[in-house]
Design a protein around this motif. Structure first.
Motif, PDB file in Angstrom:
ATOM      1  N   ARG A 176      43.243  -4.651  62.055  1.00  0.00           N
ATOM      2  CA  ARG A 176      43.270  -5.078  60.074  1.00  0.00           C
ATOM      3  C   ARG A 176      44.423  -6.041  59.472  1.00  0.00           C
ATOM      4  NH1 ARG A 176      42.490  -0.430  56.620  1.00  0.00           N
ATOM      5  NH2 ARG A 176      42.941  -1.393  55.078  1.00  0.00           N
ATOM      6  N   LYS A 177      44.220  -6.953  58.708  1.00  0.00           N
ATOM      7  CA  LYS A 177      45.120  -8.310  58.712  1.00  0.00           C
ATOM      8  C   LYS A 177      45.246  -7.985  56.926  1.00  0.00           C
ATOM      9  CE  LYS A 177      42.249 -11.839  60.648  1.00  0.00           C
ATOM     10  NZ  LYS A 177      41.775 -10.521  61.331  1.00  0.00           N
ATOM     11  N   VAL A 178      46.442  -7.158  56.784  1.00  0.00           N
ATOM     12  CA  VAL A 178      46.784  -7.222  55.300  1.00  0.00           C
ATOM     13  C   VAL A 178      47.449  -8.228  54.822  1.00  0.00           C
ATOM     14  CG1 VAL A 178      47.258  -5.365  53.666  1.00  0.00           C
ATOM     15  CG2 VAL A 178      46.158  -4.899  55.769  1.00  0.00           C
ATOM     16  N   LYS A 179      47.223  -8.737  53.847  1.00  0.00           N
ATOM     17  CA  LYS A 179      48.132  -9.637  53.228  1.00  0.00           C
ATOM     18  C   LYS A 179      49.032  -9.479  52.018  1.00  0.00           C
ATOM     19  CE  LYS A 179      45.312 -13.903  54.507  1.00  0.00           C
ATOM     20  NZ  LYS A 179      44.939 -15.330  53.966  1.00  0.00           N
ATOM     21  N   LYS A 180      48.510  -8.624  51.286  1.00  0.00           N
ATOM     22  CA  LYS A 180      48.987  -8.002  50.321  1.00  0.00           C
ATOM     23  C   LYS A 180      49.211  -6.460  49.883  1.00  0.00           C
ATOM     24  CE  LYS A 180      48.972  -7.684  45.614  1.00  0.00           C
ATOM     25  NZ  LYS A 180      47.316  -7.778  44.052  1.00  0.00           N
ATOM     26  N   THR A 181      50.007  -5.217  49.893  1.00  0.00           N
ATOM     27  CA  THR A 181      50.074  -3.900  50.167  1.00  0.00           C
ATOM     28  C   THR A 181      50.790  -3.357  48.843  1.00  0.00           C
ATOM     29  OG1 THR A 181      52.547  -4.199  51.033  1.00  0.00           O
ATOM     30  CG2 THR A 181      50.646  -4.296  52.894  1.00  0.00           C
ATOM     31  N   HIS A 182      49.782  -2.053  48.355  1.00  0.00           N
ATOM     32  CA  HIS A 182      50.281  -1.244  47.557  1.00  0.00           C
ATOM     33  C   HIS A 182      50.886  -0.272  47.835  1.00  0.00           C
ATOM     34  CE1 HIS A 182      47.335  -3.861  45.111  1.00  0.00           C
ATOM     35  NE2 HIS A 182      46.591  -3.283  45.809  1.00  0.00           N
ATOM     36  N   PRO A 183      51.786  -0.012  46.699  1.00  0.00           N
ATOM     37  CA  PRO A 183      52.228   1.532  46.670  1.00  0.00           C
ATOM     38  C   PRO A 183      51.317   2.203  48.241  1.00  0.00           C
ATOM     39  CG  PRO A 183      52.601   0.602  44.410  1.00  0.00           C
ATOM     40  CD  PRO A 183      51.525   0.216  45.174  1.00  0.00           C
ATOM     41  N   VAL A 184      52.716   3.011  48.822  1.00  0.00           N
ATOM     42  CA  VAL A 184      51.590   4.369  49.666  1.00  0.00           C
ATOM     43  C   VAL A 184      51.253   4.874  48.270  1.00  0.00           C
ATOM     44  CG1 VAL A 184      52.366   6.153  50.985  1.00  0.00           C
ATOM     45  CG2 VAL A 184      53.116   4.162  51.129  1.00  0.00           C
ATOM     46  N   LEU A 185      50.244   5.334  48.631  1.00  0.00           N
ATOM     47  CA  LEU A 185      49.351   6.427  47.242  1.00  0.00           C
ATOM     48  C   LEU A 185      50.556   8.307  48.299  1.00  0.00           C
ATOM     49  CD1 LEU A 185      47.262   7.587  45.634  1.00  0.00           C
ATOM     50  CD2 LEU A 185      46.004   7.810  47.635  1.00  0.00           C
ATOM     51  N   LYS A 186      50.247   8.945  47.666  1.00  0.00           N
ATOM     52  CA  LYS A 186      50.699  10.370  47.879  1.00  0.00           C
ATOM     53  C   LYS A 186      49.837  11.673  47.524  1.00  0.00           C
ATOM     54  CE  LYS A 186      54.860   9.745  49.440  1.00  0.00           C
ATOM     55  NZ  LYS A 186      55.332   9.595  51.056  1.00  0.00           N
ATOM     56  N   VAL A 187      48.991  12.472  48.515  1.00  0.00           N
ATOM     57  CA  VAL A 187      47.710  12.912  48.242  1.00  0.00           C
ATOM     58  C   VAL A 187      48.713  14.400  48.282  1.00  0.00           C
ATOM     59  CG1 VAL A 187      45.794  10.968  48.589  1.00  0.00           C
ATOM     60  CG2 VAL A 187      47.809  12.802  50.955  1.00  0.00           C
ATOM     61  N   PRO A 188      47.620  14.651  47.590  1.00  0.00           N
ATOM     62  CA  PRO A 188      47.941  16.965  47.983  1.00  0.00           C
ATOM     63  C   PRO A 188      47.890  17.026  48.774  1.00  0.00           C
ATOM     64  CG  PRO A 188      46.329  16.690  46.259  1.00  0.00           C
ATOM     65  CD  PRO A 188      46.568  15.034  46.748  1.00  0.00           C
ATOM     66  N   TRP A 189      47.874  17.741  49.940  1.00  0.00           N
ATOM     67  CA  TRP A 189      47.404  18.696  51.347  1.00  0.00           C
ATOM     68  C   TRP A 189      47.082  19.561  51.248  1.00  0.00           C
ATOM     69  CZ3 TRP A 189      44.618  16.496  54.727  1.00  0.00           C
ATOM     70  CH2 TRP A 189      44.862  16.171  56.244  1.00  0.00           C
ATOM     71  N   ASN A 190      46.086  20.766  51.386  1.00  0.00           N
ATOM     72  CA  ASN A 190      46.540  22.421  51.791  1.00  0.00           C
ATOM     73  C   ASN A 190      45.793  22.796  53.025  1.00  0.00           C
ATOM     74  OD1 ASN A 190      45.631  25.078  51.317  1.00  0.00           O
ATOM     75  ND2 ASN A 190      44.153  24.954  49.478  1.00  0.00           N
ATOM     76  N   PRO A 191      46.592  22.644  53.771  1.00  0.00           N
ATOM     77  CA  PRO A 191      46.957  23.298  55.354  1.00  0.00           C
ATOM     78  C   PRO A 191      45.751  24.313  55.156  1.00  0.00           C
ATOM     79  CG  PRO A 191      48.987  23.637  54.219  1.00  0.00           C
ATOM     80  CD  PRO A 191      48.057  23.451  53.697  1.00  0.00           C
ATOM     81  N   ASP A 192      44.546  24.990  54.283  1.00  0.00           N
ATOM     82  CA  ASP A 192      43.760  26.341  54.604  1.00  0.00           C
ATOM     83  C   ASP A 192      42.657  25.277  54.514  1.00  0.00           C
ATOM     84  OD1 ASP A 192      45.831  28.043  54.099  1.00  0.00           O
ATOM     85  OD2 ASP A 192      45.628  28.599  52.663  1.00  0.00           O
ATOM     86  N   VAL A 193      42.172  23.804  53.814  1.00  0.00           N
ATOM     87  CA  VAL A 193      41.162  23.606  53.594  1.00  0.00           C
ATOM     88  C   VAL A 193      41.197  22.525  54.303  1.00  0.00           C
ATOM     89  CG1 VAL A 193      39.747  22.663  52.066  1.00  0.00           C
ATOM     90  CG2 VAL A 193      40.913  24.797  51.578  1.00  0.00           C
ATOM     91  N   ASP A 194      42.064  21.158  54.316  1.00  0.00           N
ATOM     92  CA  ASP A 194      41.939  20.382  55.102  1.00  0.00           C
ATOM     93  C   ASP A 194      42.380  19.923  55.852  1.00  0.00           C
ATOM     94  OD1 ASP A 194      41.760  19.568  51.805  1.00  0.00           O
ATOM     95  OD2 ASP A 194      43.954  19.323  51.817  1.00  0.00           O
ATOM     96  N   LEU A 195      42.228  19.307  56.766  1.00  0.00           N
ATOM     97  CA  LEU A 195      41.839  18.480  57.720  1.00  0.00           C
ATOM     98  C   LEU A 195      42.165  16.931  58.256  1.00  0.00           C
ATOM     99  CD1 LEU A 195      38.734  20.743  59.073  1.00  0.00           C
ATOM    100  CD2 LEU A 195      41.451  21.022  60.484  1.00  0.00           C
ATOM    101  N   CYS A 196      42.240  16.565  58.691  1.00  0.00           N
ATOM    102  CA  CYS A 196      43.053  14.883  58.833  1.00  0.00           C
ATOM    103  C   CYS A 196      41.334  14.245  59.678  1.00  0.00           C
ATOM    104  CB  CYS A 196      44.044  15.096  59.787  1.00  0.00           C
ATOM    105  SG  CYS A 196      44.850  12.833  59.710  1.00  0.00           S
ATOM    106  N   TRP A 197      40.988  13.691  59.140  1.00  0.00           N
ATOM    107  CA  TRP A 197      40.304  12.580  60.169  1.00  0.00           C
ATOM    108  C   TRP A 197      41.336  12.033  61.266  1.00  0.00           C
ATOM    109  CZ3 TRP A 197      34.662   9.834  59.189  1.00  0.00           C
ATOM    110  CH2 TRP A 197      34.965   9.330  59.327  1.00  0.00           C
ATOM    111  N   HIS A 198      41.602  11.386  61.342  1.00  0.00           N
ATOM    112  CA  HIS A 198      42.541  10.484  63.156  1.00  0.00           C
ATOM    113  C   HIS A 198      42.878  11.792  63.648  1.00  0.00           C
ATOM    114  CE1 HIS A 198      42.471   7.129  60.449  1.00  0.00           C
ATOM    115  NE2 HIS A 198      42.429   7.721  59.298  1.00  0.00           N
ATOM    116  N   SER A 199      43.212  12.934  63.274  1.00  0.00           N
ATOM    117  CA  SER A 199      44.015  13.934  63.702  1.00  0.00           C
ATOM    118  C   SER A 199      42.549  14.806  65.092  1.00  0.00           C
ATOM    119  CB  SER A 199      44.660  15.060  63.380  1.00  0.00           C
ATOM    120  OG  SER A 199      46.149  14.651  62.832  1.00  0.00           O
ATOM    121  N   LEU A 200      41.759  14.802  64.295  1.00  0.00           N
ATOM    122  CA  LEU A 200      40.346  14.868  65.130  1.00  0.00           C
ATOM    123  C   LEU A 200      39.783  14.533  65.326  1.00  0.00           C
ATOM    124  CD1 LEU A 200      38.887  16.982  60.926  1.00  0.00           C
ATOM    125  CD2 LEU A 200      40.224  17.892  63.494  1.00  0.00           C
ATOM    126  N   MET A 201      39.631  13.143  65.384  1.00  0.00           N
ATOM    127  CA  MET A 201      38.726  12.095  66.091  1.00  0.00           C
ATOM    128  C   MET A 201      39.815  11.911  67.720  1.00  0.00           C
ATOM    129  SD  MET A 201      36.829  10.460  65.067  1.00  0.00           S
ATOM    130  CE  MET A 201      36.796   8.700  65.470  1.00  0.00           C
TER     131      MET A 201
END
Length: 695
Positions: free
Chosen positions: A262-287
């Motif tokens: 990806r070639k990104v010319k403009k970036t936005h502030p990093v988005l902080k997201v809530p994370w519940n380890p009992d429910v949430d799984l990371c797409w990238h880690s699984l892949m």
């Protein structure tokens, strides 16, 4: 039915160059094939089916159905006995049999100009296989339902095709819907897990999708349906933020697998997201730990492929069910012939995959034909009103498909933003979602297409799976605003109120007399509602819910919904659903919602609310009501007008006369017969206090 010859006067024709390369080069050829498709559908669709892979051939009758509720249960069966896999036909077949592995499947264009990537068929197949293995590792199997709540990213296509690969049913929920709407669809579909993303930008507006998903999952728990797994794609954020800590455990870190591409010319502030380890799984880690190969699940023709929720006139969304083989053939064939797809085309459908248009004409139809498409995350007006035409030039788009709402929106800015870009690659233009008004058609044809591009004004529904009334680019003389003639296999009729078929020029209810392969099979887990909604009003016919006019030349013109539905920017909304959201407010005792014409959106929502005794109407209350509707349904349902209505016009039996409310909303004093009104003074008061400005 179909005239012997197409009219030559007051119509628009395509160029001779387009006719030379077209699949259907003349009206005569269209009529010949159309008659064959109606009189011998087995032969017509059987020939098309030979282009696709079948693990086992069909047995028995090619197409079987009953449209008459008086003769038993409604059913449609297509190619019964055949087995196939739609993902195999879209990807493996193109990579291995057609040798298209290095062909670009998608040009992904992000919200920000310069944020882009390309995905080939070979790469897409690999990603789909890996995510299919991820789903299997999470216990998803054939017949299970998976909810998908994602922005317009390549991973959305990956997720839906991974479901199709293992025989799971995908239920995609438009990322503009609220947490309440997502919760309702999760519970109705009884889904096994949710796939979502951290967030996305629509123009300058940040949508924190994970927060909405978490809110929906909490609502599910509160209603006794605890969903135990949620896979989150990191689209904007650096890392998920674990509940109660600054950073997640190391195993939860999501590396950005696409960042190098990806070639990104403009970036936005990093988005902080809530994370519940009992429910949430990371797409990238699984892949990262998934295998690249996954054997497809061979499915029966009538196995469920996906459900997609559409608004119902009762207020409860309907889970429209589509099945494997019929939908595959119909999406593939309508795409190929309506857009006259050629191997070197670059196709761009601007819809969201959360709607049926995106299902059929971003994912399934184009990929089944080995096409190259543009997948666009952003808005037509961001960062400026020339964005769409800049993208057309960037990717040399040849076939372009958008909504009349977008066309009317861009018309407001004149021709200059269009003409700053070349657009020489364009060959065919299309519209979808609602009838296009002749003025917008002329601007689209004359300014955008420079009078050289035919316009395919397509009429269809979530329920139909693909186009049912549409021009064909080289074959159909075009009348601005008309959906023209039926597609192959589609047999329309126009009925009067008594259910009698009308001949020649007429106006009435649009119905269909027989099925085509891509028509819906049922309402998910509610076949009785399916029969009641589409077949009980006129036994023997599929009832569209739309009014239609046929002119002296046999052309069909859609006149709009004839039930309690609104078409806002091409999206169907139930008046009952909006009314239910309004009356949930503690101050509102009754609400009625009607449509009012809108120059850009086609229709807007005009809401009448009756308040509880002692409650004063105020701008603050009005803002609360708008907020409530947004939260319950989504931003697309936000009321344009809210009028304080101390009383509503009702018959003596207590039924609200919506016909009268529509007249008030449009400031039309021609009320017709109101002798059945219990209190006509209510109407005078509503006229005096009607809204003239939006929020």
């Amino acid at each position: 039915m179909i005239p012997d010859k197409a009219p030559q006067e007051n119509v628009f024709h395509c160029s001779e160059d387009l006719k030379k390369e077209s699949h259907i080069p003349s009206f005569e050829k269209y009529k010949e094939l159309y008659i064959r498709s109606i009189e011998n559908p087995d032969e017509f669709w059987g020939a098309i089916a030979k282009d696709f892979f079948w693990k086992t051939k069909h047995t028995g009758q090619f197409l079987d159905y009953n449209f008459d509720v008086t003769k038993g249960e409604i059913f449609i069966k297509f190619m019964e006995g055949a087995t196939t896999n739609i993902c195999y036909n879209l990807l493996d077949r193109n990579v291995h049999e057609r040798k298209l592995g290095d062909k670009i499947a998608f040009f992904w264009e992000g919200n920000e100009p310069g944020d882009d990537l390309t995905v080939t068929y070979k790469e897409l197949l690999q990603k789909v296989c890996r995510f299919a293995n991820v789903l299997k590792s999470q216990g998803v199997k054939k017949g299970d339902c998976v909810s998908i709540y994602m922005p317009m990213v390549v991973e959305l296509v990956v997720a839906m095709l991974a479901c199709a690969r293992i025989g799971a049913i995908h239920s995609i929920v438009f990322a503009g819907f609220s947490a309440e709407s997502l919760c309702e669809r999760i519970i109705d579909s009884q889904c096994l897990l949710l796939i979502t993303a951290d967030g996305f930008y629509r123009g300058d507006k940040l949508i924190n999708l994970k927060l909405l998903a978490d809110e929906a999952l909490q609502k599910c728990r509160d209603k006794g349906f605890p969903l135990k797994k949620c896979i989150m794609l990191k689209h904007l954020s650096k890392e998920p933020e674990a509940a109660g800590r600054q950073s997640p455990p190391a195993k939860r870190v999501c590396p950005d697998l696409e960042q190098e591409k990806r070639k990104v010319k403009k970036t936005h502030p990093v988005l902080k997201v809530p994370w519940n380890p009992d429910v949430d799984l990371c797409w990238h880690s699984l892949m990262s730990g998934a295998a690249d190969e996954c054997e497809p699940e061979w499915c029966q023709s009538e196995d469920p492929l996906f459900i997609l929720y559409t608004s119902g006139s009762t207020g409860k969304p309907k889970g429209v069910l589509h099945t494997v083989s019929g939908y595959l053939l119909y999406a593939a064939t309508t795409f190929k012939l309506v857009f006259d797809h050629q191997p070197d085309d670059v196709f761009w459908c601007t819809a969201d995959i959360g709607w049926i248009t995106g299902h059929s004409y971003i994912t399934y139809g184009p990929l089944a034909n080995g096409a190259t498409s543009v997948l666009f995350e952003g808005l037509p007006t961001y960062p400026d009103v020339g964005r769409m035409w800049q993208i057309v030039d960037k990717y040399q788009v040849t076939k372009f498909y958008t909504a009349p709402t977008a066309i009317r929106l861009l018309m407001k800015y004149g021709s200059d933003p269009v003409q700053k870009h070349k657009r020489k690659s364009l060959k065919v233009l299309g519209t979808v979602g609602e009838p296009i008004n002749p003025e917008a058609w002329q601007w689209y044809h004359g300014v955008v297409g420079e009078k050289r591009c035919p316009i395919v004004d397509t009429f269809w529904q979530t329920e139909t799976g693909g186009h049912v009334l549409t021009p064909l680019p080289a074959a159909t003389p075009m009348k601005p605003g008309s959906a023209t003639f039926p597609f192959f296999g589609v047999l329309p009729a126009i009925l009067n109120e008594s259910g009698e078929e009308l001949e020649g020029p007429c106006e009435g209810y649009l119905v269909f007399k027989q099925p085509w392969p891509g028509v819906m099979r049922s309402v998910y887990r509610d076949h009785e509602r399916f029969e009641a909604t589409y077949f009980k009003k006129f036994p023997g016919y599929y009832v569209t819910g739309d009014g239609c006019r046929r002119d002296k030349d046999g052309y069909y013109w859609i006149t709009g919904r004839i039930d309690d539905m609104l078409n806002v920017s091409g999206h169907l909304l139930s008046t009952a659903e909006v009314e239910s959201a309004l009356v949930e407010h503690k101050s509102v005792v009754e609400a009625a919602v009607v449509s009012r014409p809108h120059a850009v959106k086609g229709e807007s929502l005009y809401c009448f609310v009756t308040l509880n005794d002692g409650v004063a109407y105020s701008k603050a209350l009005e803002a609360e009501l708008r907020k409530q509707v947004r939260e319950k349904i989504g931003a697309i349902a936000t009321p344009d007008y809210i009028q304080n209505a101390p009383g509503l016009p009702k018959t003596r039996s207590g039924k609200i006369m919506r016909r009268v409310l529509r007249k008030i909303a449009c400031d039309d004093n021609n009320l017709g017969d109101i002798s059945t009104l219990a209190d006509s003074s209510v109407v005078d008061e509503l006229f005096r206090n009607r809204c003239t400005t939006t929020a």
